[in-house]
Scaffold this motif. Structure first.
Motif, short mmCIF file in Angstrom:
data_model
loop_
_atom_site.label_atom_id
_atom_site.label_comp_id
_atom_site.label_asym_id
_atom_site.label_seq_id
_atom_site.Cartn_x
_atom_site.Cartn_y
_atom_site.Cartn_z
N MET A 1 -82.34 -29.30 -56.95
CA MET A 1 -83.39 -30.52 -57.16
C MET A 1 -84.52 -29.68 -56.61
N ILE A 2 -85.53 -29.62 -57.56
CA ILE A 2 -86.82 -29.33 -57.00
C ILE A 2 -87.75 -30.32 -56.46
N GLN A 3 -88.26 -30.28 -55.29
CA GLN A 3 -89.00 -31.52 -54.69
C GLN A 3 -90.41 -30.84 -54.63
N VAL A 4 -91.34 -31.64 -55.30
CA VAL A 4 -92.97 -31.30 -55.31
C VAL A 4 -93.61 -32.26 -54.90
N PRO A 5 -94.43 -31.91 -53.62
CA PRO A 5 -95.59 -32.66 -52.84
C PRO A 5 -96.30 -33.15 -53.82
N ILE A 6 -96.94 -34.11 -53.81
CA ILE A 6 -98.37 -34.37 -54.67
C ILE A 6 -99.28 -34.56 -53.81
N HIS A 7 -100.33 -33.71 -54.06
CA HIS A 7 -101.75 -33.33 -53.15
C HIS A 7 -102.24 -34.68 -53.09
N VAL A 8 -102.67 -35.05 -51.79
CA VAL A 8 -103.16 -36.25 -51.59
C VAL A 8 -104.31 -36.60 -52.24
N GLU A 9 -105.25 -35.81 -53.02
CA GLU A 9 -106.20 -36.31 -53.72
C GLU A 9 -105.45 -36.72 -55.10
N MET A 10 -104.29 -36.34 -55.52
CA MET A 10 -103.74 -37.07 -56.86
C MET A 10 -103.05 -38.27 -56.41
N GLU A 11 -102.51 -38.45 -55.21
CA GLU A 11 -101.75 -39.79 -55.06
C GLU A 11 -102.38 -41.03 -55.51
N PRO A 12 -103.55 -41.44 -55.38
CA PRO A 12 -103.90 -42.67 -55.96
C PRO A 12 -103.86 -42.68 -57.51
N PHE A 13 -104.07 -41.41 -58.08
CA PHE A 13 -103.92 -41.40 -59.85
C PHE A 13 -102.27 -41.67 -60.06
N VAL A 14 -101.64 -41.00 -59.26
CA VAL A 14 -100.14 -40.86 -59.62
C VAL A 14 -99.40 -42.60 -59.46
N ASN A 15 -99.94 -42.96 -58.33
CA ASN A 15 -99.47 -44.31 -57.65
C ASN A 15 -99.94 -45.35 -58.77
N GLY A 16 -101.11 -45.11 -59.45
CA GLY A 16 -101.76 -46.15 -60.24
C GLY A 16 -100.93 -46.11 -61.40
N ILE A 17 -100.78 -45.09 -62.03
CA ILE A 17 -99.93 -44.97 -63.32
C ILE A 17 -98.43 -45.39 -63.24
N VAL A 18 -97.93 -45.51 -61.90
CA VAL A 18 -96.60 -45.74 -61.73
C VAL A 18 -96.88 -47.48 -61.65
N ALA A 19 -97.80 -47.73 -60.94
CA ALA A 19 -98.01 -49.36 -60.68
C ALA A 19 -98.14 -49.84 -61.86
N ASP A 20 -98.96 -49.34 -62.83
CA ASP A 20 -99.46 -50.26 -64.11
C ASP A 20 -98.24 -50.08 -65.20
N GLY A 21 -97.13 -49.35 -64.79
CA GLY A 21 -96.03 -49.63 -65.69
C GLY A 21 -96.11 -48.29 -66.77
N SER A 22 -96.94 -47.37 -66.59
CA SER A 22 -97.06 -46.19 -67.60
C SER A 22 -95.84 -45.49 -67.30
N TYR A 23 -95.42 -45.21 -66.16
CA TYR A 23 -94.25 -44.51 -65.75
C TYR A 23 -93.34 -45.05 -64.81
N HIS A 24 -92.02 -44.68 -64.74
CA HIS A 24 -91.22 -45.60 -64.00
C HIS A 24 -91.20 -45.01 -62.44
N GLY A 25 -91.71 -43.77 -62.40
CA GLY A 25 -91.76 -43.32 -60.70
C GLY A 25 -92.31 -41.87 -60.85
#
Length: 83
Positions: A1-25
């Motif tokens: 399994m590949i593990q990909v770190p999310i760049h700190v500048e992208m974290e708010p965006f990724v966390n936001g679209i997960v939080a709003d239900g657009s994605y499950h994780g």
């Protein structure tokens, strides 16, 4: 399994679209991003191939009286390149 770190500048965006239900994780976000990148690459390859065809003179010119042929060619291409 590949593990990909999310760049700190992208974290708010990724966390936001997960939080709003657009994605499950985050894994689903990364998977979608990779699918889009693959699609983009295929499209760019198609554009490059098309430009090469034009450069080789491999194209059809349509005039005023060739609407039916033009529409038939579009329909053919639509089915050929679907997917």
């Amino acid at each position: 399994m590949i593990q990909v770190p999310i760049h700190v500048e992208m974290e708010p965006f990724v966390n936001g679209i997960v939080a709003d239900g657009s994605y499950h994780g985050t894994a689903e976000v990364v998977g979608d991003a990779i699918r889009l990148l693959a699609r983009r690459r295929r499209l760019l390859d198609d554009v490059k191939a098309s430009v090469a065809e034009l450069d080789r003179g491999e194209y059809t010119e349509y005039g005023e009286g060739s609407r039916q042929a033009f529409m038939a060619d579009i329909e053919f291409a639509r089915h050929k390149y679907r997917g």
